[in-house]
Structures are given as structure tokens and as C-alpha cells.
Design a protein around this motif. Sequence first.
Motif: not given
Length: 336
Positions: A19, A33, A35, A58-64
Motif C-alpha cells: 500500500h 492500495d 492510504v 493509521h499505523l496504530k489501527a492497522n498492521s503491516y
Amino acid sequence: ESYCVHLYHSLRQRKVACHIAAASFEPGIDPVDRVELSFDGLTRSGRYLCFLDSLDQHLKANSYDLVHAMLPVRRCDVYHPQAGVESVTFPRAHPLQRLTNRRRAWFARVERDLLEGKRPPVVLCMSERSRLETQSTFLIDTSRLITLYNGVDSDRFTPDNTPSQIPPRLVLIGQDFQRKGVDIAIRGISEVPQVRLQIVGKDDPTAYEKLADQLGVRERVEFCGPRSDVQNVLRCATALIHPARFEPFGMVVPEAILMGVPPIVSRISGASEIVRDGIDGRIVDQETDYVSAIRDVLQNHPTMREACLKRRNELSYRTHLDKLLKIYDRILSAKR
């Protein structure tokens, strides 16, 4: 950031799910893709801080599996500054710019917090010079500093078999004429009869036109303004001259090599590290040495051109991407 867009498409071709987190997107990025991050504020620095807050949320709510950042952010696994490490480059900026460019000041501050944190990212440096400067600036494990030269799209930068330019044509490509050494190039060709100089880039040419007049070479110096078709510019060049006074890398140097155009490069440019002096180009230490370097490249042009073309695979984007994917694998293995 063109590198980011190219990387996205290349990773998709390699079947890597990815993404792009950004404030705006080019049409070729699949909407699935994207964000989209907030970029609101009255000032450039305010918009940047808003961008960082939006990314953090966004990074707190999603995992990469892995986060690869091209500009200073508060959290990432790979930090890959395409304009050089800001904490190294910003102190070298003009004093007025250091006082007035608040966004770059924030870049340097956020970057310093990132690299001096408890879990600094792997830093991809565009040259060995940049890696050593970063190492001396930050107390960071040297295993986390990796030199990775940018690669060139060999499908776009393809040479042709046109004969050498008569009279010879040198080309200088880049904006910020003072930093790129346009005056050095003009003085260099002033002592080599018949050689023409084509200058491509966005900046005010007035002072440099005056210099060319004073040296009696105005008719041999052409200011073309910005161009998007760099490959076509290089295709018509005998050699590239790149007398930068400061340059973390300089993509035009490997682009020229892939086109069979020998580069004449200042040693202070990070891209000089990929030039084999006297074989496929020349590396210059002193301003007064450009005249002999120009003459040497013109005299040995056929053999230098052939040496350049033999490096197309070595300096290609495909080779660059192979190296990058191995770095990704190393980081992911360490996480497991």
C-alpha cells in the motif's frame, strides 16, 4: 515521490502486496492500495505535522509486515531518504534557508528522533559517503546502515546507435544551478574549443548567461529549461558533466551510464562511487581539473561508451530491487 511510485509497481509485479500512504496519488495507483492521509494546515510545516499525526493513527489501527518510509516519519522499519539524510544535509543549507524553511527544520527534528530512538529503523543510504556521514552523526548500530545505490529503469534508458555528436555536446541536468556547478561547467568548456554545453533544469540562467558572455562562449552554451524526457536529452549527448558542489547521489549519473554516455563527475557527488575513473567516465577532485577530464573523455569516447554499456544490468532497477527485497527478508527474519 517518483521512486515510491516505481517501487509500488515493481513490487506488485513481483507479487508483493503493498500500500502507499500519501496525501495525493497518481492515477496509476490502484485505489484499493491507497492510504489517504490528512494534509491540512496553514503552513508547510503545519501540513507536515498533520500528515505525521494521520500516519500514526493509521499505523496504530492497522498492521503491516514492514513499513518503508521515504521521508522522516515517527515510526518505520526502513528509512530511505531520497534527498539524503536531512540531519546531515540541512545544516549545510544556506543560512537564510535554515532560518526560514521550517518544514525542513521539522524534517531534521523528526528524523533525529527516529534515528536516536530505542528501535531505530534500517537506514538505506544512497551512497557510501552518505552512510559514513550518517554513522558519524548518529550513534546507531552500523549493521542498520546499508548503502543501496538507486537503480535505473533499463527499459526507458536505452541507447541508440547514432554517431557521436559533431561538434561534441556535453549536457548538465539538474535544478539549483549553483549547487549543480553550472558555472564550473561553463568555465570548463571555455577552454575546450568547439565543445557545446546544454544545460537542462529549472533555475534562473541570467548570471550564468553573463558568465558565458564574459568567457566568450555564449553561442556554445544552451539553456533549455526543465525537461521530463531525460532519456532523450542523454541520447543526443556525447558526455554528461556533473560538477555538483554537494549531492547525496545524483540519479542522472547512472542514467547516463546506461545510455552509454560517459559521466564527468565531482568526487563530492555520491554517484561518483559508481563511476570507474578513466574506464567509463572521469571523477574530478578540483575545479581546475575539469578541462583535462573533458578532453580525456572526448579522446577516449568510443572505449568509455562501450564500458558504460557493459554495466546496464549491474546498474538496472531490477538489480536494485533484488537487493532491496533481500533487505526486506533480513528485516522480516529478525522480527520473527
